[in-house]
Design a protein around this motif. Structure first.
Motif, PDB file in Angstrom:
ATOM      1  N   PRO A 204       0.875  -1.180   0.042  1.00 43.30           N
ATOM      2  CA  PRO A 204       0.041   0.016  -0.077  1.00 43.30           C
ATOM      3  C   PRO A 204       0.851   1.092   0.015  1.00 43.30           C
ATOM      4  N   LEU A 205       0.381   2.286  -0.524  1.00 38.96           N
ATOM      5  CA  LEU A 205       0.825   3.584  -0.698  1.00 38.96           C
ATOM      6  C   LEU A 205       2.176   3.610  -1.111  1.00 38.96           C
ATOM      7  N   SER A 206       2.271   2.844  -2.555  1.00 37.73           N
ATOM      8  CA  SER A 206       3.310   2.871  -3.288  1.00 37.73           C
ATOM      9  C   SER A 206       3.055   3.457  -4.821  1.00 37.73           C
ATOM     10  N   LEU A 207       4.053   4.311  -4.956  1.00 33.82           N
ATOM     11  CA  LEU A 207       4.214   4.584  -6.322  1.00 33.82           C
ATOM     12  C   LEU A 207       5.178   3.966  -7.131  1.00 33.82           C
ATOM     13  N   GLY A 208       4.621   2.951  -8.039  1.00 33.86           N
ATOM     14  CA  GLY A 208       5.783   1.893  -8.620  1.00 33.86           C
ATOM     15  C   GLY A 208       6.347   1.393  -7.525  1.00 33.86           C
ATOM     16  N   PHE A 209       7.802   1.188  -7.854  1.00 38.29           N
ATOM     17  CA  PHE A 209       8.394   0.697  -6.863  1.00 38.29           C
ATOM     18  C   PHE A 209       8.931   1.584  -5.628  1.00 38.29           C
ATOM     19  N   VAL A 210       8.242   2.611  -5.201  1.00 37.13           N
ATOM     20  CA  VAL A 210       8.883   3.780  -4.472  1.00 37.13           C
ATOM     21  C   VAL A 210       7.762   3.676  -3.431  1.00 37.13           C
ATOM     22  N   ASN A 211       7.823   3.102  -2.141  1.00 36.05           N
ATOM     23  CA  ASN A 211       6.860   3.233  -1.052  1.00 36.05           C
ATOM     24  C   ASN A 211       6.686   4.657  -0.271  1.00 36.05           C
ATOM     25  N   LEU A 212       5.997   5.490  -0.351  1.00 37.26           N
ATOM     26  CA  LEU A 212       5.738   6.799   0.115  1.00 37.26           C
ATOM     27  C   LEU A 212       5.643   6.827   1.600  1.00 37.26           C
ATOM     28  N   LEU A 213       5.214   5.724   2.340  1.00 31.62           N
ATOM     29  CA  LEU A 213       5.084   5.667   3.753  1.00 31.62           C
ATOM     30  C   LEU A 213       6.560   5.436   4.404  1.00 31.62           C
ATOM     31  N   ALA A 214       7.107   4.672   3.706  1.00 30.73           N
ATOM     32  CA  ALA A 214       8.641   4.250   4.193  1.00 30.73           C
ATOM     33  C   ALA A 214       9.554   5.700   4.036  1.00 30.73           C
ATOM     34  N   VAL A 215       9.299   6.450   2.701  1.00 34.66           N
ATOM     35  CA  VAL A 215      10.100   7.463   2.789  1.00 34.66           C
ATOM     36  C   VAL A 215       9.875   8.486   3.551  1.00 34.66           C
ATOM     37  N   ALA A 216       8.397   8.632   3.912  1.00 35.92           N
ATOM     38  CA  ALA A 216       7.943   9.864   4.890  1.00 35.92           C
ATOM     39  C   ALA A 216       8.543   9.491   6.314  1.00 35.92           C
ATOM     40  N   MET A 217       8.453   8.291   6.702  1.00 36.43           N
ATOM     41  CA  MET A 217       9.250   7.809   8.018  1.00 36.43           C
ATOM     42  C   MET A 217      10.526   7.959   8.077  1.00 36.43           C
ATOM     43  N   ILE A 218      11.191   7.893   7.031  1.00 32.46           N
ATOM     44  CA  ILE A 218      13.029   7.621   7.102  1.00 32.46           C
ATOM     45  C   ILE A 218      13.521   9.051   7.074  1.00 32.46           C
ATOM     46  N   ILE A 219      13.000   9.977   6.053  1.00 35.13           N
ATOM     47  CA  ILE A 219      13.612  11.290   5.820  1.00 35.13           C
ATOM     48  C   ILE A 219      13.679  12.234   6.892  1.00 35.13           C
ATOM     49  N   PRO A 220      12.857  12.462   7.696  1.00 30.73           N
ATOM     50  CA  PRO A 220      13.056  13.441   8.860  1.00 30.73           C
ATOM     51  C   PRO A 220      14.463  13.148   9.620  1.00 30.73           C
ATOM     52  N   LEU A 221      14.685  11.739  10.014  1.00 30.83           N
ATOM     53  CA  LEU A 221      15.784  11.585  10.576  1.00 30.83           C
ATOM     54  C   LEU A 221      17.226  11.545   9.785  1.00 30.83           C
ATOM     55  N   THR A 222      17.143  11.357   8.464  1.00 31.94           N
ATOM     56  CA  THR A 222      18.340  11.298   7.717  1.00 31.94           C
ATOM     57  C   THR A 222      18.696  12.935   7.243  1.00 31.94           C
ATOM     58  N   LEU A 223      17.589  13.735   7.393  1.00 31.75           N
ATOM     59  CA  LEU A 223      17.997  15.088   7.400  1.00 31.75           C
ATOM     60  C   LEU A 223      18.621  15.940   8.497  1.00 31.75           C
ATOM     61  N   LEU A 224      17.951  15.458   9.810  1.00 33.75           N
ATOM     62  CA  LEU A 224      18.503  15.765  10.960  1.00 33.75           C
ATOM     63  C   LEU A 224      19.983  15.410  11.173  1.00 33.75           C
ATOM     64  N   CYS A 225      20.289  14.267  10.901  1.00 33.25           N
ATOM     65  CA  CYS A 225      21.761  13.485  11.249  1.00 33.25           C
ATOM     66  C   CYS A 225      22.557  13.767  10.119  1.00 33.25           C
ATOM     67  N   ALA A 226      22.503  14.324   8.903  1.00 31.91           N
ATOM     68  CA  ALA A 226      23.340  14.328   7.796  1.00 31.91           C
ATOM     69  C   ALA A 226      24.524  15.401   8.217  1.00 31.91           C
ATOM     70  N   PRO A 227      24.109  16.714   8.997  1.00 30.07           N
ATOM     71  CA  PRO A 227      25.162  17.606   9.312  1.00 30.07           C
ATOM     72  C   PRO A 227      26.080  16.979  10.137  1.00 30.07           C
ATOM     73  N   LEU A 228      25.815  16.259  10.995  1.00 30.14           N
ATOM     74  CA  LEU A 228      26.442  15.559  12.170  1.00 30.14           C
ATOM     75  C   LEU A 228      27.632  14.564  11.218  1.00 30.14           C
ATOM     76  N   GLY A 229      27.235  14.142  10.231  1.00 30.24           N
ATOM     77  CA  GLY A 229      28.145  13.276   9.449  1.00 30.24           C
ATOM     78  C   GLY A 229      29.160  14.168   8.858  1.00 30.24           C
ATOM     79  N   VAL A 230      28.633  15.209   8.414  1.00 30.78           N
ATOM     80  CA  VAL A 230      29.554  16.336   7.924  1.00 30.78           C
ATOM     81  C   VAL A 230      30.413  16.787   8.638  1.00 30.78           C
TER      82      VAL A 230
END
Length: 261
Positions: A204-230
């Protein structure tokens, strides 16, 4: 919690290694989909496509952070733009028919070779003192785009290797690779939406082979933590970066190789 944790780790790695985090996200998403019963025929494709969807904002955040520090080779990035996108388009076309085990094999094989180079490579291992000219860069850019989109990664793995084999400093390679991730992830995500459009047994909630629910759940923390890696990338010793990334890629390679048995 598994998806949230993987998002945080992927964000740190995006900034630290100039990758989009796909090397973490693809295996995690694959296993998560196994647990929730996603059909095996589309499971690997969904993991790759969803990973590319997450990489879009992660790579953008990472490259802007590196750019502010003056570490991105913009001339090289501009010269790679067209060839990389061509490679992504070709890879997306292949993804429409390649079987799941084929994607696993590509992911495992490339991760293993990169890990060997990082763990056992020496400073004197060089393909040349200067980067190739326009034709050579174009060919390499197509290869990077093609293989990266089939792996669901942002291209940092291969661009790091490419630049360091021609004598570029690892920190510059990491920063520039974040920009390559932007070039790969946007058309790559759209390509996997197209490749999976109308496919059977999509979750459910997929556009082709991209699942929108998983994307929405993961993105906030990736954006928050990327500057730490830099910040870590500009503080840690270069050899520590190489060994850490090499060990990580070896673990990923072995994990997917076992899955093919």
């Amino acid at each position: 919690m598994t998806l949230i944790g993987s998002g945080a780790i992927a964000g740190v790695l995006a900034g630290l290694f100039g990758i989009g985090g796909g090397a973490v996200l693809v295996p995690v998403l694959f296993q998560f989909q196994s647990l929730v019963g996603v059909d095996e025929a589309v499971r690997m494709h969904m993991a790759v496509g969803t990973s590319l969807g997450v990489i879009v904002p992660t790579s953008l955040r990472s490259v802007f952070a590196h750019y502010k520090r003056g570490a991105v080779d913009m001339e090289l990035l501009r010269s790679l733009a067209g060839p990389v996108v061509i490679g992504v388009i070709l890879g997306s076309l292949v993804a429409a028919w390649v079987p799941a085990d084929g994607l696993k094999g590509i992911f495992s094989g490339i991760a293993f070779l990169v890990a060997l180079k990082l763990l056992f490579g020496r400073k004197e291992w060089r393909l040349g003192a200067e980067l190739p000219g326009p034709v050579g860069r174009g060919a390499i850019g197509v290869i990077i785009g093609f293989l990266s989109v089939l792996m669901g990664i942002g291209g940092g793995v291969m661009n790091n290797t490419f630049m360091t084999l021609y004598g570029r400093p690892l920190r510059q390679a990491v920063a520039t690779s974040a920009g390559v991730g932007v070039l790969i992830s946007i058309p790559g995500m759209l390509g996997f939406v197209w490749a999976g459009w109308g496919a059977a047994d999509l979750p459910p909630l997929s556009l082709g082979f991209v699942n929108l629910l998983a994307v929405a759940m993961i993105i906030p923390l990736t954006l928050l933590c990327a500057p730490l890696g830099v910040r870590l990338a500009h503080v840690l010793p270069p050899r520590m970066l190489e060994v850490s990334f090499g060990l990580f890629m070896m673990i990923v390679a072995v994990r997917f190789a076992i899955g093919l048995l």
